[in-house]
Motif scaffolding. Structure first.
Motif, PDB file in Angstrom:
ATOM      1  N   MET A  16       0.830  -1.207   0.000  1.00 59.22           N
ATOM      2  CA  MET A  16       0.000   0.000   0.000  1.00 59.22           C
ATOM      3  C   MET A  16       0.860   1.251   0.000  1.00 59.22           C
ATOM      4  N   ASP A  17       0.278   2.361  -0.482  1.00 55.63           N
ATOM      5  CA  ASP A  17       1.011   3.614  -0.525  1.00 55.63           C
ATOM      6  C   ASP A  17       1.156   4.182   0.881  1.00 55.63           C
ATOM      7  N   ALA A  18       2.155   5.038   1.056  1.00 55.21           N
ATOM      8  CA  ALA A  18       2.448   5.561   2.387  1.00 55.21           C
ATOM      9  C   ALA A  18       1.657   6.821   2.705  1.00 55.21           C
ATOM     10  N   ASP A  19       0.935   7.352   1.714  1.00 56.56           N
ATOM     11  CA  ASP A  19       0.415   8.707   1.861  1.00 56.56           C
ATOM     12  C   ASP A  19      -0.996   8.806   2.440  1.00 56.56           C
ATOM     13  N   LEU A  20      -1.486   7.700   3.022  1.00 56.41           N
ATOM     14  CA  LEU A  20      -2.818   7.680   3.648  1.00 56.41           C
ATOM     15  C   LEU A  20      -3.948   7.803   2.632  1.00 56.41           C
ATOM     16  N   GLN A  21      -3.628   7.633   1.329  1.00 54.83           N
ATOM     17  CA  GLN A  21      -4.708   7.647   0.331  1.00 54.83           C
ATOM     18  C   GLN A  21      -5.407   6.282   0.318  1.00 54.83           C
ATOM     19  N   ASP A  22      -4.642   5.208   0.624  1.00 54.40           N
ATOM     20  CA  ASP A  22      -5.220   3.865   0.712  1.00 54.40           C
ATOM     21  C   ASP A  22      -5.589   3.588   2.167  1.00 54.40           C
ATOM     22  N   ARG A  66      -8.133  11.803  -0.244  1.00 55.20           N
ATOM     23  CA  ARG A  66      -7.210  12.808  -0.769  1.00 55.20           C
ATOM     24  C   ARG A  66      -5.886  12.697  -0.047  1.00 55.20           C
ATOM     25  N   ARG A  67      -4.819  13.115  -0.707  1.00 51.39           N
ATOM     26  CA  ARG A  67      -3.516  13.144  -0.058  1.00 51.39           C
ATOM     27  C   ARG A  67      -3.570  14.167   1.071  1.00 51.39           C
ATOM     28  N   LYS A  68      -3.179  13.729   2.281  1.00 53.50           N
ATOM     29  CA  LYS A  68      -3.307  14.617   3.434  1.00 53.50           C
ATOM     30  C   LYS A  68      -2.045  15.458   3.599  1.00 53.50           C
TER      31      LYS A  68
HETATM   32 MG    MG Z   1      -0.727   8.898  -3.558  1.00 56.99          MG
END
Ligand code: MG
Ligand code: UDP
Length: 316
Positions: A91-97, A199-201
Motif C-alpha cells: 500500500m502507498d504511504a500517503d494515507l490515500q489507501d 485525498r492526499r493529506k
Molecule cells: Mg498517492
C-alpha cells in the motif's frame, strides 16, 4: 506468519505515524500474525528517523532504507524479497489507501483462491483532469493489451499470495503492471476489490504527467517481451520477410514494365528515374536490416539468464 504489509515511502514522514497506528489497529482487530515493512526510497525528509522511531516502539515494524531514490518498483522488489508472510499486501504511504480494506482482500486470497487482488479506486480522490481521465484511458489500453480485466491496474493497494511476489521480478517502472507480470508467471486468478480512496493529506504526489507516456511505452515493451522475448526472430523475421518481398515485387515490376514498354517501342523511363525505384530500394534494405536485428535478438535471447526459467507449481 500470516501477513506482510509493504509500504514504499519517498518523503512521506508526516503520514507514517498515523498510517502505522491505523495498520496496527486493523491487524489487532483481526488477530493477524503480521509484519510491516517500510521501504524508505532515499527520502530527504525525516522519513527514516520516523521509521526508526516506529520500529523501536513496535516489534512488528521493520524498515529498509535505500541510499538514494531508486523508484517505487525498486522499493517493492526489495520488499517482496524480504517478505515472510503467506499473504503480502502493498500500500502507498500517503494515507490515500485505507488499511481497513486489508482484511477483505486477504479473505479473497485465503478463502476464494485468488492469486492476486488489486484495489480499485472506484471513487478516486485526485485531480480529475490530470489524473482520473488519463488513468481511465490508460487502463482501457492496458486491459486490451494484457487481457486482464482490471479497472485500476496501477492501484498501490494490492494483496498477493506469497508465491506470486517470489516468482516475479519488478524492475524499472514495471510496478504499474504487476498483474501482467503475475499473469505471465502463470498466476491466472486475478481479481479486484473496490476500495476507499482519500485525498492526499500531507506532502505531494511523486509522479507527474509523464507517468502516462512512460506507462504506455512500458506497456509496449512488456507486450513485445511477452510475445517475442523468447524468439525475437519470429517478429523480426516475419516483418523483415514481408518488407523484403514487397521490395522484390516492386523491383521486378519496375524492370518488367520497362522491358515491355521498350519492346513495344513505347515511351519508357529509366529505372532510376521513378519514385517506385526508391521505395523498392528502401523496402529491400529495411527488410535485410530487420532480419539482421532478428539474428542479433536471437543471440541476446540465447544468453539471457532466464531463457530456461520455468515456474513449476507441483512435482511428484
Ligand atoms: Mg498517492
Ligand atoms: N514512491 C516511492 N518512490 C518514488 C516515488 C513514489 O517509494 O520514487 C511511493 C510514495 O511515497 C507513495 C507511493 O509510492 O507511497 C505512491 O506515490 P504517490 O502517492 O506520489 O502516487 P499517486 O498517489 O500520486 O499516484
Amino acid at each position: 506468519m500470516d501477513l506482510t504489509v509493504i509500504i514504499p515511502a519517498f518523503n512521506e514522514a508526516e503520514s507514517l505515524p498515523e498510517l502505522s497506528a491505523w495498520i496496527a489497529r486493523v491487524m489487532q482487530e483481526n488477530g493477524y500474525d503480521y509484519e510491516v515493512l517500510f521501504v524508505d526510497d532515499g527520502s530527504t525528509d525525516g522519513t527514516w528517523s520516523t521509521v526508526q522511531g516506529l520500529s523501536a516502539s513496535d516489534p512488528h515494524v521493520h524498515g529498509l532504507r535505500f541510499r538514494r531514490n531508486y523508484g517505487k518498483s525498486a522499493a517493492l522488489y526489495c520488499g517482496f524479497e524480504r517478505a515472510r508472510g503467506n499473504v503480502v499486501v502493498t500500500m502507498d504511504a500517503d494515507l490515500q489507501d485505507s488499511p481497513e480494506e486489508i482484511p477483505g482482500m486477504v479473505r479473497m486470497i485465503r478463502e476464494e483462491g485468488y492469486d492476486l487482488v488489486s484495489g480499485w479506486k472506484q471513487h478516486r480522490k485526485d485531480n480529475a483532469l490530470t489524473k482520473n481521465l488519463p488513468s481511465k484511458l490508460y487502463n482501457a489500453t492496458a486491459r486490451r493489451i494484457t487481457g486482464i480485466k482490471l479497472h485500476d491496474m496501477n492501484c498501490g493497494l494490492k494483496a498477493y499470495r506469497a508465491e506470486v511476489v517470489k516468482s516475479i521480478e519488478v524492475y524499472g517502472e514495471m510496478h504499474r503492471y504487476i498483474p501482467y507480470l503475475a499473469k505471465n508467471a502463470g498466476f491466472a486468478k486475478i481479481g479486484e476489490k473496490p476500495v476507499q480512496h482519500a485525498r492526499r493529506k500531507y506532502g505531494k504526489s511523486k509522479f507527474g504527467m509523464n507517468r502516462f507516456v512512460n506507462g504506455f511505452l512500458d506497456l509496449q515493451t512488456l507486450w513485445f517481451l511477452t510475445r517475442f522475448g523468447g524468439n525475437p526472430m519470429h517478429f523480426f523475421g516475419t516483418t523483415g520477410l514481408l518488407m523484403f518481398l514487397a521490395g522484390f515485387v516492386m523491383t521486378v515490376w519496375i524492370i518488367i514494365d520497362k522491358l515491355v514498354r521498350q519492346a513495344h517501342g513505347l515511351k519508357f523511363r529509366a529505372v532510376t528515374d521513378q519514385p517506385l525505384f526508391y521505395l523498392a530500394l528502401v523496402t529491400l534494405v529495411l527488410g535485410v536490416i530487420l532480419f539482421l536485428a532478428g539474428f542479433i535478438g536471437e543471440m541476446v535471447a540465447r544468453s539471457s539468464t532466464d531463457r530456461n526459467h520455468y515456474n513449476i507449481s507441483d512435482e511428484l
